[in-house]
Enzyme design. Sequence first.
Site, PDB file in Angstrom:
ATOM      1  N   LYS A  79      43.850  34.381  33.340  1.00  0.00           N
ATOM      2  CA  LYS A  79      42.504  34.177  32.798  1.00  0.00           C
ATOM      3  C   LYS A  79      42.348  35.442  31.857  1.00  0.00           C
ATOM      4  O   LYS A  79      42.788  36.392  31.801  1.00  0.00           O
ATOM      5  CB  LYS A  79      41.452  34.436  33.978  1.00  0.00           C
ATOM      6  CG  LYS A  79      39.965  34.476  33.905  1.00  0.00           C
ATOM      7  CD  LYS A  79      39.286  34.754  34.909  1.00  0.00           C
ATOM      8  CE  LYS A  79      37.743  34.450  34.802  1.00  0.00           C
ATOM      9  NZ  LYS A  79      36.893  34.814  35.887  1.00  0.00           N
ATOM     10  N   SER A 154      33.760  31.018  36.997  1.00  0.00           N
ATOM     11  CA  SER A 154      34.220  31.050  35.690  1.00  0.00           C
ATOM     12  C   SER A 154      35.575  30.895  35.189  1.00  0.00           C
ATOM     13  O   SER A 154      35.807  30.860  34.151  1.00  0.00           O
ATOM     14  CB  SER A 154      33.556  32.543  35.320  1.00  0.00           C
ATOM     15  OG  SER A 154      34.332  33.541  35.905  1.00  0.00           O
ATOM     16  N   SER A 178      34.200  32.873  41.353  1.00  0.00           N
ATOM     17  CA  SER A 178      34.757  32.293  40.377  1.00  0.00           C
ATOM     18  C   SER A 178      36.211  32.106  40.660  1.00  0.00           C
ATOM     19  O   SER A 178      36.769  31.419  39.570  1.00  0.00           O
ATOM     20  CB  SER A 178      34.632  33.210  39.277  1.00  0.00           C
ATOM     21  OG  SER A 178      33.294  33.083  38.373  1.00  0.00           O
TER      22      SER A 178
END
Length: 487
Positions: A79, A154, A178
């Site tokens: 990420k 997210s 997330s």
Amino acid sequence: MTELNTKTIAELSDLLEKGKCTSVEIVRDVLAAIDGGDAEIGAYLTIDREAALAQAESADVARAAGRTGPLLGIPLAVKDLLNVKGQPCTCSSKILEGYTAPYDATAIARLRAAGAVFLGRVNMDEFAMGSSTENSAFKTTRNPWNTDCVPGGSSGGSAACVAADEAIASLGSDTGGSIRQPAAFCGCVGLKPTYGMISRYGLTAFASSLDQIGPIAKTVKDAAILLEALAGKDEMDSTSVDIDVPEFGKMLTGDHSLSGMKLGLPKEYFVEGMDPEVEKAVRAAVGHCQDLGAEIVDVSLPHAKYAIAVYYIIATAEASANLARFDGIRYGLRMEGADPIELYGKTRAAGFGPEVKRRIILGTYVLSSGYYDAYYLRAQKVRTLIRNDFVEAFKTCDALLAPVTPTPAYKIGEKMNDPLKMYLDDILTTPVNLAGICGLSVPCGFSGSGLPIGLQILGDSFKEENILKVGHAYEQTTDWHTRHPAK
Ligand code: GLN
């Protein structure tokens, strides 16, 4: 051997061990999958081809020299908020465009030491604020099960790339859901470890008292292997806890019995307005755990209903302080101004997207004198009550079972103009972060329109072994995890 990219970490490390494939071959298959599919899915922001192949080559050389290990030569996606030395780290924000990470986050250093290969950076909501990855300043990521739908967020890129077999597994971060929510939307396994389990050093901070790094993987076993490599005390993060890290990777065996385990069903987690297909799938999963021998009991978490309000006060308050460092002086974007104040203002106005600005304003407001007691302090008190509910439940239960989200993935654009509606989606995931406990998301079915549904398994602090055991037993006696989205 073909399509090595569709295999799990456990399968690949077995093949590597037996000399049936090389890490370079695995990375080539993964890169081919990215080339073939990522134009449509949009999971990756940047791909580090040469570096990934070079790391794979080194892993193969090390293995030939006798080195072993479950992550040696396994390619992972990261990420875009974790620092990987020499790579960009934009947090999907324009304010960090052009910034290159000068060091490895501890989580990355540990995986590197274990021989993992880093493929590149994956998309996310800007600064991890959002639930659909639509808040990225750079691109739209699509759900591999239905490209009209969001992948969740997210960590949407982290989940989409695993579901699309464009990475063997990935790292995400979970501040209010997330990791678990995108894993559920994309039919992957997502683990949010206990607060303090994994060092946050090198993780760009959103809300420091809530953030945790964790894996998104194809199976519970793979998540356990990654957790084992990631966990443990780090001098660079004083909130990381000094515990003996169990051998998570090895403890999941062929024994799928849950007898002797007591699993609680929190009544507040079957909320009004929940999609009936989600409720049905989760209740069927509960029945399945009972068939495996678990005792199911009803529990109550009376303060869980305040979690959204509390979360959006505490998370925004902490974010407003954490994001103050992006001022145009130290990192990334700089807009010139006549004096420093003008420079800060112009940089932040140009660099931050609308959701990030909304949160900075909200967070500054709840911390301002005159409102601090009414909002921030009150939220901290209710946070303790939310935590106490879990403490009470775990006095009698080994783990709790619940849905991850009230609905499966929704259409791109559907909630973008209604932030409150988007926030409400976090109702079942935020309590875990507020309480600091651990949570696992495991696929437990599909909606009528073919979208994955997730089962959430909640565990007490540092009791990851319980949720991994339940998740593994459930997964290995069902076949949801064996399905792949149509290519
Ligand atoms: N969706 C939540 C938010 O927007 C959670 C995000 C996260 O866990 N990073 O804040």
